[in-house]
Design a protein around this motif. Sequence first.
Motif, PDB file in Angstrom:
ATOM      1  N   ALA A   1      38.084  47.817  44.662  1.00 44.70           N
ATOM      2  CA  ALA A   1      37.688  47.419  43.307  1.00 44.70           C
ATOM      3  C   ALA A   1      38.687  46.434  42.703  1.00 44.70           C
ATOM      4  O   ALA A   1      38.300  45.448  42.070  1.00 44.70           O
ATOM      5  CB  ALA A   1      37.553  48.656  42.414  1.00 44.70           C
ATOM      6  N   GLN A   2      39.984  46.683  42.913  1.00 42.26           N
ATOM      7  CA  GLN A   2      40.999  45.786  42.367  1.00 42.26           C
ATOM      8  C   GLN A   2      40.920  44.400  43.018  1.00 42.26           C
ATOM      9  O   GLN A   2      41.083  43.381  42.347  1.00 42.26           O
ATOM     10  CB  GLN A   2      42.399  46.385  42.577  1.00 42.26           C
ATOM     11  N   THR A   3      40.664  44.382  44.327  1.00 45.36           N
ATOM     12  CA  THR A   3      40.529  43.098  45.015  1.00 45.36           C
ATOM     13  C   THR A   3      39.311  42.350  44.507  1.00 45.36           C
ATOM     14  O   THR A   3      39.340  41.122  44.313  1.00 45.36           O
ATOM     15  CB  THR A   3      40.421  43.308  46.533  1.00 45.36           C
ATOM     16  N   TRP A   4      38.238  43.079  44.299  1.00 47.50           N
ATOM     17  CA  TRP A   4      37.005  42.470  43.777  1.00 47.50           C
ATOM     18  C   TRP A   4      37.256  41.810  42.433  1.00 47.50           C
ATOM     19  O   TRP A   4      36.880  40.654  42.210  1.00 47.50           O
ATOM     20  CB  TRP A   4      35.922  43.531  43.654  1.00 47.50           C
ATOM     21  N   GLU A   5      37.916  42.511  41.537  1.00 55.30           N
ATOM     22  CA  GLU A   5      38.180  41.962  40.203  1.00 55.30           C
ATOM     23  C   GLU A   5      39.139  40.777  40.266  1.00 55.30           C
ATOM     24  O   GLU A   5      38.957  39.784  39.568  1.00 55.30           O
ATOM     25  CB  GLU A   5      38.756  43.058  39.295  1.00 55.30           C
ATOM     26  N   ALA A   6      40.148  40.873  41.122  1.00 56.72           N
ATOM     27  CA  ALA A   6      41.132  39.788  41.224  1.00 56.72           C
ATOM     28  C   ALA A   6      40.493  38.515  41.765  1.00 56.72           C
ATOM     29  O   ALA A   6      40.768  37.414  41.279  1.00 56.72           O
ATOM     30  CB  ALA A   6      42.291  40.219  42.118  1.00 56.72           C
ATOM     31  N   THR A   7      39.636  38.638  42.779  1.00 59.67           N
ATOM     32  CA  THR A   7      38.983  37.450  43.333  1.00 59.67           C
ATOM     33  C   THR A   7      37.950  36.878  42.375  1.00 59.67           C
ATOM     34  O   THR A   7      37.741  35.665  42.335  1.00 59.67           O
ATOM     35  CB  THR A   7      38.322  37.767  44.693  1.00 59.67           C
ATOM     36  N   LEU A   8      37.328  37.742  41.596  1.00 57.11           N
ATOM     37  CA  LEU A   8      36.375  37.257  40.594  1.00 57.11           C
ATOM     38  C   LEU A   8      37.105  36.440  39.533  1.00 57.11           C
ATOM     39  O   LEU A   8      36.681  35.329  39.181  1.00 57.11           O
ATOM     40  CB  LEU A   8      35.641  38.436  39.951  1.00 57.11           C
ATOM     41  N   ARG A   9      38.235  36.952  39.048  1.00 55.16           N
ATOM     42  CA  ARG A   9      39.020  36.229  38.048  1.00 55.16           C
ATOM     43  C   ARG A   9      39.589  34.939  38.625  1.00 55.16           C
ATOM     44  O   ARG A   9      39.712  33.937  37.914  1.00 55.16           O
ATOM     45  CB  ARG A   9      40.172  37.108  37.536  1.00 55.16           C
ATOM     46  N   GLY A  10      39.926  34.956  39.907  1.00 56.06           N
ATOM     47  CA  GLY A  10      40.538  33.789  40.525  1.00 56.06           C
ATOM     48  C   GLY A  10      39.565  32.706  40.930  1.00 56.06           C
ATOM     49  O   GLY A  10      39.982  31.648  41.406  1.00 56.06           O
ATOM     50  N   GLY A  11      38.271  32.955  40.763  1.00 56.50           N
ATOM     51  CA  GLY A  11      37.273  31.942  41.091  1.00 56.50           C
ATOM     52  C   GLY A  11      36.960  31.840  42.572  1.00 56.50           C
ATOM     53  O   GLY A  11      36.453  30.811  43.028  1.00 56.50           O
ATOM     54  N   PHE A  12      37.227  32.901  43.338  1.00 54.36           N
ATOM     55  CA  PHE A  12      36.911  32.891  44.764  1.00 54.36           C
ATOM     56  C   PHE A  12      35.449  33.254  44.996  1.00 54.36           C
ATOM     57  O   PHE A  12      34.785  33.836  44.138  1.00 54.36           O
ATOM     58  CB  PHE A  12      37.814  33.867  45.521  1.00 54.36           C
TER      59      PHE A  12
END
Length: 320
Positions: A169-180
């Motif tokens: 879940a944390q990876t999902w949110e981080a990549t979403l915020r990062g524009g990946f």
Amino acid sequence: MAPSGALPILRPMLATPGPLPGAGEEDAWAFEAKWDGARCIVNAPGDGTLGLVTRAGNDATATYPELASLGERLRGRPAVLDGEVVVLDSEGRPDFGLLQRRMGVTNRRRAAGLAGECPVHLVLFDVLHLDGRPLLEHPYEERRALLSGLGLGDGPHWSVPAHVRGHAAQTWEATLRGGFEGVVAKRLTSRYVPGVRSSEWRKTKHLVTLDVVVGGWTEGRGGLAGLPGAVLAGLDGPAGLRYVGSVGSGLSGRERRELARYLEVVRRDTSPFANPVDVPGAHWAEPRLVAEVTFSGWTSADRLRQPTWHRLRPDLTRLD
């Protein structure tokens, strides 16, 4: 089997589309950002040279000359690596639209000029062969440790981004915020199977939902002749309706027939869009219909990337 001392010819292992592993199993997986680029197998014989092979098996060595110095970095360490070639925008996010300027260029002079104007970056995430030793049967976790041990660090045009064990879940949110583009999950025990789309690797894309205004359409081909093959989508802006792309994927036959009836009622002779529409054979419509679409991001030309039709929104039909 490769000759003694030669590097093996390998194809990249592929991920299967699917949901991220859930809370009960995520500790058995590693999570990486999904990069929006072009997959490449990197062959470094250890003599200071470098070869790049695309997923389709084409030689891309001359296409990306700025990556040649990686071969020198791996001098004395013959290796086959797996990675993705990307172009980063001004905010450090991968932009496939920019990468398309570089892809397929085989003229060395032209490629060198583009390398200065629009440099690529090589993201490395696996090692398949090292120091004459095949690593395909070694688990992902061990291969990743060997890759980190090569000391490549952040080179001028390459990097080895971190992976995360567990914490989906944390990876999902981080990549979403990062524009990946999304997340790739890889089972820690997974072997590397060249050329195979394996369930041991899963890819999950970020999708954004958006309501767009239909300002026209293009005719389909073959069995779709006379019906909308794609609709021309727009968003309201300060200067008027702004064209943001065409959407055809996801439309069912019933929806195409329904749209054809609606679009005939609201047809017009001129474009309702304030900006140019670079689509041949466009038919125009009064901007009345509103549709819900999903897409994976924006291109450098401010167009929807990978848009997919979801549904018509009759509750949002514009009457004025």
